[in-house]
Write an enzyme that holds these catalytic residues in place. Structure first.
Site, short mmCIF file in Angstrom:
data_model
loop_
_atom_site.label_atom_id
_atom_site.label_comp_id
_atom_site.label_asym_id
_atom_site.label_seq_id
_atom_site.Cartn_x
_atom_site.Cartn_y
_atom_site.Cartn_z
N ASN A 11 0.84 -1.19 0.00
CA ASN A 11 0.00 0.00 0.00
C ASN A 11 0.88 1.24 0.00
O ASN A 11 1.85 1.32 0.76
CB ASN A 11 -0.89 0.00 1.25
CG ASN A 11 -2.01 1.01 1.17
OD1 ASN A 11 -1.83 2.14 0.74
ND2 ASN A 11 -3.20 0.60 1.60
N ASP B 66 -6.90 6.07 -9.48
CA ASP B 66 -8.33 6.03 -9.22
C ASP B 66 -8.79 7.42 -8.77
O ASP B 66 -8.23 7.98 -7.82
CB ASP B 66 -8.61 5.01 -8.11
CG ASP B 66 -10.09 4.69 -7.97
OD1 ASP B 66 -10.93 5.59 -8.18
OD2 ASP B 66 -10.42 3.53 -7.63
N GLU C 253 -3.80 4.84 -21.17
CA GLU C 253 -3.57 6.05 -21.94
C GLU C 253 -3.65 5.78 -23.44
O GLU C 253 -4.24 6.54 -24.21
CB GLU C 253 -2.20 6.62 -21.57
CG GLU C 253 -1.81 7.89 -22.30
CD GLU C 253 -0.46 8.41 -21.84
OE1 GLU C 253 -0.02 9.43 -22.39
OE2 GLU C 253 0.17 7.79 -20.95
#
Length: 212
Positions: free
Chosen positions: A96, A118, A194
């Site tokens: 994380n 996100d 992308e």
């Protein structure tokens, strides 16, 4: 898009611990020992399927790249692709990003990339955004004083929020680009996301910032 669970992910990570590094906190201030050189360290937070890291590692063989990804289902897909490239200047971490300061020493990282993070569009989830001030504090701690934070997104709302967040935190905005692909920047390496959305005419935003 939610990734399908891969029940073999744990076994894969154990078998490839030379590439997806277990217990990364033990390498704090020692990452260059794993790479076997003193090249600068560049960190991508959220790796997607690994296309960006693969392209950057090929373009910059004198840079050590580390990808950090929380999702096991995502990281094993990226790791498979990246190991197939044979590039020796890439490692990965299944962690994380909240734990960055436990993994990297102060000033140990030269550049941080945030690619298509996100957006967490609901206001109550703002603290989960990777450009929220608590994450910026972590980046400032691990980044070299001359290092850069490079942020790309197709989400206008997240981009605008992030510019405000950067400014309020006191970052120097080196570049603010509202249509990245109009530049035809030869240094830009595209992620899978992308590539897909820019082909449909979606505008891509980029910001480069430094901590002062």
């Amino acid at each position: 898009m939610r990734q399908r669970n891969k029940p073999w992910a744990d076994d894969f990570l154990k078998e490839n611990s030379h590439f997806v590094i277990p217990n990364p906190k033990t390498y704090k201030n020692r990452w260059n020992e794993l790479f076997g050189n003193s090249n600068p360290i560049h960190l991508e937070i959220g790796t997607g399927k690994g296309q960006f890291l693969a392209g950057m590692a090929e373009k910059h063989p004198d840079v050590n790249f580390i990808g950090i990804e929380l999702s096991k289902s995502v990281i094993v897909t990226a790791a498979q692709k990246l190991m197939d490239t044979g590039h020796e200047n890439i490692l990965m971490i299944n962690e994380n990003a909240e734990n960055l300061m436990d993994i990297f020493a102060e000033n140990e990282v030269s550049t941080i990339y945030l690619n298509f993070s996100d957006p967490w569009p609901k206001n109550r989830h703002a603290k989960r955004r990777l450009t929220y001030h608590t994450f910026l504090e972590r980046y400032k701690n691990v980044l070299d004083p001359k290092g850069e934070l490079i942020f790309k997104t197709d989400n206008r709302g997240l981009f605008e929020y992030s510019l405000v967040s950067f400014s309020e935190f006191g970052l120097k905005l080196v570049e603010v680009n509202l249509d990245l692909h109009q530049l035809n920047d030869p240094e830009n390496v595209m992620t899978e996301y992308e590539e897909k959305f820019s082909a449909k005419g979606q505008v891509i935003y980029r910001c480069r910032a430094q901590f002062e």
